[in-house]
Every structure is written in structure tokens, then in C-alpha cells.
Design a protein around this motif. Sequence first.
Motif, mmCIF file in Angstrom:
data_model
loop_
_atom_site.group_PDB
_atom_site.id
_atom_site.type_symbol
_atom_site.label_atom_id
_atom_site.label_comp_id
_atom_site.label_asym_id
_atom_site.label_seq_id
_atom_site.Cartn_x
_atom_site.Cartn_y
_atom_site.Cartn_z
ATOM 1 N N VAL A 33 0.837 -1.199 0.000
ATOM 2 C CA VAL A 33 0.000 0.000 0.000
ATOM 3 C C VAL A 33 0.871 1.248 0.000
ATOM 4 N N ARG A 34 1.951 1.232 0.784
ATOM 5 C CA ARG A 34 2.856 2.384 0.822
ATOM 6 C C ARG A 34 3.476 2.622 -0.556
ATOM 7 N N GLU A 35 3.809 1.571 -1.258
ATOM 8 C CA GLU A 35 4.377 1.720 -2.600
ATOM 9 C C GLU A 35 3.325 2.262 -3.571
ATOM 10 N N LEU A 36 2.082 1.782 -3.443
ATOM 11 C CA LEU A 36 1.013 2.319 -4.276
ATOM 12 C C LEU A 36 0.824 3.809 -4.006
ATOM 13 N N CYS A 37 0.925 4.198 -2.754
ATOM 14 C CA CYS A 37 0.829 5.615 -2.401
ATOM 15 C C CYS A 37 1.939 6.419 -3.070
ATOM 16 N N ARG A 38 3.135 5.873 -3.073
ATOM 17 C CA ARG A 38 4.292 6.585 -3.638
ATOM 18 C C ARG A 38 4.119 6.821 -5.137
ATOM 19 N N VAL A 39 3.727 5.782 -5.861
ATOM 20 C CA VAL A 39 3.734 5.877 -7.319
ATOM 21 C C VAL A 39 2.445 6.470 -7.885
ATOM 22 N N LYS A 40 1.321 6.369 -7.142
ATOM 23 C CA LYS A 40 0.057 6.787 -7.736
ATOM 24 C C LYS A 40 -0.769 7.715 -6.851
ATOM 25 N N ILE A 41 -1.032 7.292 -5.613
ATOM 26 C CA ILE A 41 -2.017 8.022 -4.806
ATOM 27 C C ILE A 41 -1.498 9.381 -4.367
ATOM 28 N N LYS A 42 -0.235 9.475 -3.969
ATOM 29 C CA LYS A 42 0.315 10.761 -3.532
ATOM 30 C C LYS A 42 0.349 11.787 -4.663
ATOM 31 N N PRO A 43 0.826 11.420 -5.878
ATOM 32 C CA PRO A 43 0.762 12.403 -6.981
ATOM 33 C C PRO A 43 -0.677 12.837 -7.292
ATOM 34 N N LEU A 44 -1.626 11.894 -7.208
ATOM 35 C CA LEU A 44 -3.019 12.249 -7.456
ATOM 36 C C LEU A 44 -3.576 13.149 -6.358
ATOM 37 N N ALA A 45 -3.055 12.999 -5.137
ATOM 38 C CA ALA A 45 -3.524 13.830 -4.023
ATOM 39 C C ALA A 45 -3.225 15.302 -4.277
ATOM 40 N N ILE A 46 -2.079 15.586 -4.859
ATOM 41 C CA ILE A 46 -1.699 16.971 -5.152
ATOM 42 C C ILE A 46 -2.647 17.558 -6.191
ATOM 43 N N LYS A 47 -2.948 16.780 -7.229
ATOM 44 C CA LYS A 47 -3.884 17.225 -8.268
ATOM 45 C C LYS A 47 -5.288 17.377 -7.692
#
Length: 768
Positions: A33-47
Motif C-alpha cells: 500500500v505504501r508503494e502504491l501511495c508513492r507511485v500513484k495516490i500521492k501524486p493524485l492527491a496533489i492534483k
Amino acid sequence: MKKWGRGEFWGLSSDFDHDFALTDTQKKLLDDVRELCRVKIKPLAIKSDRDYVYPRESMNALAEMGLLGLIIPKELGGLGESHVFCSMFVETLARYGCPSTAMIYTMHVSCLATILFRYHNNPLLKELLTRIDKDKLIGTLSYSDPATGGHFWFPLSSKVKELDENTVKLLKYGSWATSAGYADFYVIQTLSPSHAPGDYSDLSCFLVYKDEIRANTDDWEALGMHGNMSGPLVIEEIFKKERMVGSPGDGRLSNDECVTPYFMLNSAASWNGISLACMDLAKKHVTRKAHADVGMRVCDYPTIQDYFGEGVCDVNASRALVLMVAKELDHLSKNNDWTLFADLTFAPRMSLLHWLWQVKFVAAKVVYQITDKMLQACGGSGYKTDLGLERLLRDGKASWVMAPSNEVLRQFVGKACLFGMESMDCWAQHLNDRVIYNELKKMNVEQKKELAQRLLKEVDMEEKGIDSKHPYQETDFENPFNTCPPAVNDKVIKTSDGLYHSPALKPDTWTSLKLKSYRDVSNKMASFVFTLPNSTDHAGCFAGQYMSVRANIKGKEHTRYFSPVSHTSDYGKIELVMRFEKQGIMSNYFKNLKPGQAVDFQGPCGGFEYQAGALEHLTLLASGGGITPNMQLVREVMANPNDQTHITLLYFSENCNEILFKEELDKYEDKRLNIIHTLGEAPDNWEGEEGFIDTHMIDQYMPKPNGINHKIVMCGGPQMILSCLYSLHSLGFPSESIFVYGQFGTEQVKTVYGRKVALASHHCDKVL
């Protein structure tokens, strides 16, 4: 080593994680889950934060990992996970990914819990649970109420009526729902179909799908949590009883056994995740930023070390409390064994209510403190948006005010520890004698006499209300003020030009009318003019009545009620005004209507029935779009010079641009009409009133309650209605002179005036 991509994580190390409570399989899943956050969810959070985008992509990514069904039993296709793991998963999502997504997930899993609580003998619920991850379905709750705000357990603006042994008619207004219009399914809370009058503790829950709700989040703006898409909901449907989640009256237990445990636990985990995310970012900054003049990094200063030391201690104390309560929830529920709840009396989690209140309170308090301290630690760099701390700080501020707010929770906990859990009186059912007698001691003799006289007057009002209660009143689901079915203007009218005007609409059959024209009246509302079958026809309604509109959309029938703004002598046409909702099927249907297309009409269906000359004075109180039924009454009186009814229109708008029909209203110059505009945001050159309609304005502009034949007609949001009702009550206006548009008008009047007071009829006169 905690990895972040190919390198080591730059925030707090794994030494400060409390994953010792997890199995190796669970630890591996959190790493994924942490890796998914790094590659996808965190960048989407900024947008998502920048553009107010609902994080559907992030939720879909979780579904692909089987995580939307985290607490669903394995035999139904879920992971069958525990409270402990669920809370740690939400913390991970908020910390390394996106706080908005973590809160959306918290509402989703709380919604699932209410369904799992009572799925055992309901094939519809069971089938839904098997599709959650496969079909990427997101759920949410709608328990809040516009009349009671954050006190979501008190649903004043809801009702359900049994139509037969298998069917109910439901109406629910929700004031604040996460994922409003974006979730695929909703569990909503309403009053039970057969609740006793005034008993708001008799609650039921229903499953509702996306195409059965009206929602609007176009104007969603907030300090933080931009991706939540929170907003009001309206559900107005007929449902089979299989949609009821549990039996009638089961909602109160569902609150304490499912919603409170899952929402409090996981929202606290979200706030802890935000606290840790702030410390992670701040650590990266202070360990890299150096002051060349003194040869020290920012982290070398003792003050900064103190900030981090206190922050770690505080957030880990909060995490430990979450872990302790989660472990006890697992113990009591046998690790979330939902089969145990087939016994309808099994409700072990509710024994931890005050612990759950504490969990949310502590986490909210900690995130408030840590976000501020980490901003101070980072100095000017923390203030800039590119570091990311500013976004987390804004998201964290939601913790304190999200219902139940921390003010409510600490009072709950304080009351429980002083007087016991049995002292909680969420539905205002018990009298507090000590408080009453203590306040009475402060009063002098004259004040006591004044209070006694006021109380005797209220007793008299309620006793007279009992005596005058009409047997038909409040039996009609849509028209609670009605004392009989709506009157129909079915006469053929001959005008001075020799033309005959027949009624076009009927109350028991549908009539197809074509759209003539469409125009915007504000950026959120539009006017629609429909032609009657003949150019000489009249609508068949009296001024003040409303009608029903029907449309078949994708094979399903949808209906809405409208108050026309055109007056009754507008022959050959009907004008309606609609407020658009982004997630509203009828709204979108009307938006796409083209001139010449037909819509079905029926009416009259209810409302106020105005008669020329029947009143000495008519007071209209309106806010926003609530001007529409009042506008028809104004037009009706102004079009008839022989009607000597005097009108006072007191109209609240947020700003000048929100005033509907302003040009037309400004043109009326007649001693029979007094228009008072009041604005929430007034420009410097504004000559009208400012602020919400209050006691002073009503006292200044309305005729005094001195026995004249006077009717007060109100239309607006619940807050406006209740506020004005309290003002009217304090000024001595009788309850039986007040008519409120909307299905909850009688409940709103009785909430202010007393449960048994006399109610207005839908006629101009006071005769029931």
C-alpha cells in the motif's frame, strides 16, 4: 530499512512504527500500500487538492488490490480483516498517500459495516457485498441533517411512510455527505416508518444507489480535504422494504455498534496519519537545510529537537490509544466475525462508546498541535506550497470540526464520566431538574411571574392545539399542512374579451406540455416556460399551489415538485424555476431539454391556496430559491388591482447577484406591496438590510400580532425557517398563522412552538 522507491524513506524511520501488532502477511500488504501511495495516490492527491478532483482513480487502485472489501468476510469475496489492521491501513493511506482518500475510505468502510451488521437474511445486501472490489463500488453514509447540523443522530428532515406491507415511501435531506453524488451506494438514516410523534430515537437505515439521489458539489469549497466532494443530498423515492438495512427501529443500534466504532476509529487513524506525514516532510526539510553562517543544520537546534520529541510522543500516544481500542474491538467481535451478528441482540462494540469518543478527540487535538509545530520547525519553507506541509495542515484542520466535533465529544465524555453513560440524552427525552431549579433561583419575583405567564400561554397553545387538531392534517406525506385534498381550479373562466379559459391540468392524470423557452436566472438556476395545450388555457391551480413533473429517464420514472412562478391568469403557459444539481437526474434532464420537447405535468398537488381579498395582510419570508412560490403570490396580487391584500416580502440573498427576479420586483410600485431585501454580503452602496432575517427585521417590518387576518408564508432552507420561527415565537405570532413550504414544515413549527400546538391550514382563513 523502510524503503521509498529505490532508496530509504526520508521521514520517520521504521523504529517509530507500531506494526508489531501485525502478522507478516499484514506487514507485507501495508508495504504494498505504501508503494502504491508513492507511485500513484500521492501524486493524485496533489492534483485532487489543486483542482478539487474526486480521487476515483485512487479508490479504483485500492479495489484492484482487493482493499475496498477489507472488512468483508472472505466467503463474500473480501479480506476479512480486523479493526487493528483496518485502522493501520487508513493511517498508512493518509500518511503516505492522500488524506482525502483516507477519509473517503473511512466513510466507505463505515458504510460497509452497517450493511454487514444486517446482511444475513437479506439477499440484496449479500449480493452487493460480493461485488465491491470486482465492480469497484464505493459506499458512503448520509446521516447528517440540515436542521440539526453536526448532531447527525437527530434526523429532523426525514420521514418514511409504509405504502403496503412490502413498500415504503422515503424522503431524506442530508446536509453533509462525503462523496456526495460520487459514491455508488449510500446507507442513509431516517426516522422509522411508525415512529411515535416527537420520538427522534426511533431510527431506520436504508440502502440507496447513485441514480436515486440528488446531490450538488459544484460549489464545494473548503479549507482542506478538497477531494472529499462533500455536500447535501436529497433522496425522494419509493423503495421495497428489502432496501431497509435491518428491521424498523434498528438504526439507533446500528449507530452505536457500527457507525461510531468504524468512523471514530478510522477517522482518528486518518488524523494520526496526517500528523506523521507532517513530521515526515518536516524531518526531510530540517535534516537537509543548513545555516552556513553557524555551520548547523536546522535539526541541530535544540528547539527543533524538542518539537519533534514532543510530536512523536503525542502522536504515538494517540496511535497507542487507537491500537488499544482496536484490539478490544477485535476481542469483543471475535476478529470481526460478522456471522455472530445474525443474533440481533449481539452488540458488543457499543460498550466502548466513550473510548471511541476519546480516540477521535485525542487524534484531532494532536493533529492540530503537530501541524502547527511542524510549520514552525520548517519556517518560511514550510509556508510555501511546494514542500507539501501547507496542504496537510489544511487537511488536518477538518479533524476538530468534523461531526461529532471535539466540543461535542468532550462534553459527551465529561457527562459520561460524571453521571454515567445512562445520562446521555441525545434525543432530548429527559428533563434536567437540577439545571431548571438552579436557573430559577437566579430570577426575581417579577421575572418568575413573566416566565410563569409565558409558560401558561404555551400550555394554553398546546392544549388548544390538541383540541383543534384536524384528523387529516399531517397524514399527507407531501402536504402536512393540508386539512383536505388540494382544491382544484376546474372552472371555465370567461374574460372581458369574450374568451373562455379552460383548466389544462388535472390532479389525477398526466398532461404532456411542450417546452417553449429556457433562460438562466442565475448561475445555478434557470426558468422554463411550457405551453399549455391551448393558448387560452389556464393551469387549473390556485396561486400558491405546486404541481408534479414526470420524466422517463433510461426506463425509470422520476418525479419532482415545482411551484410555478407564473400567475394564474398567464393563459397558455406555465413558468417554472429549477435549481440545478450536478448529480441530479431530473436536473440534467431539464438542462438538456430543447424547445418543442414534452414533459408530463400533473396538479395541483398541494401547497398554499391563496384567495384574493381573503387576507388583510400576507407576509412572505424567503431565502435564495425559496422566492419561487412567493413570487407567484406577488404576481397574483399585483395583477389584480381589486385585491386589497397587503404584502410584506422579506427576502434574504447571499449577495446582489443571487437576488432572483430583482428587476421585476424593483418595478412594482404599489402601496399594497412592501419589499425588503437583505444581503449576506452587501456592497458599500447597498441601501437595504444586511444579514440573515432576524427578530429585529421581523419586528420592524411585519404587522404586529394584534388579531388581524394575517398569514405568514415561509420558503427557504431549514436554518432560515427555524431561525425565523424562533423569532416569530418570541414576538408572539401564533403558530396557526404560519404556513411553511416543504414536507417538514409542520415538524419545524412544532420543534419551536411545542409538539401539540395548533397548526395553520393550507387555506387563507384560519378555519380547519
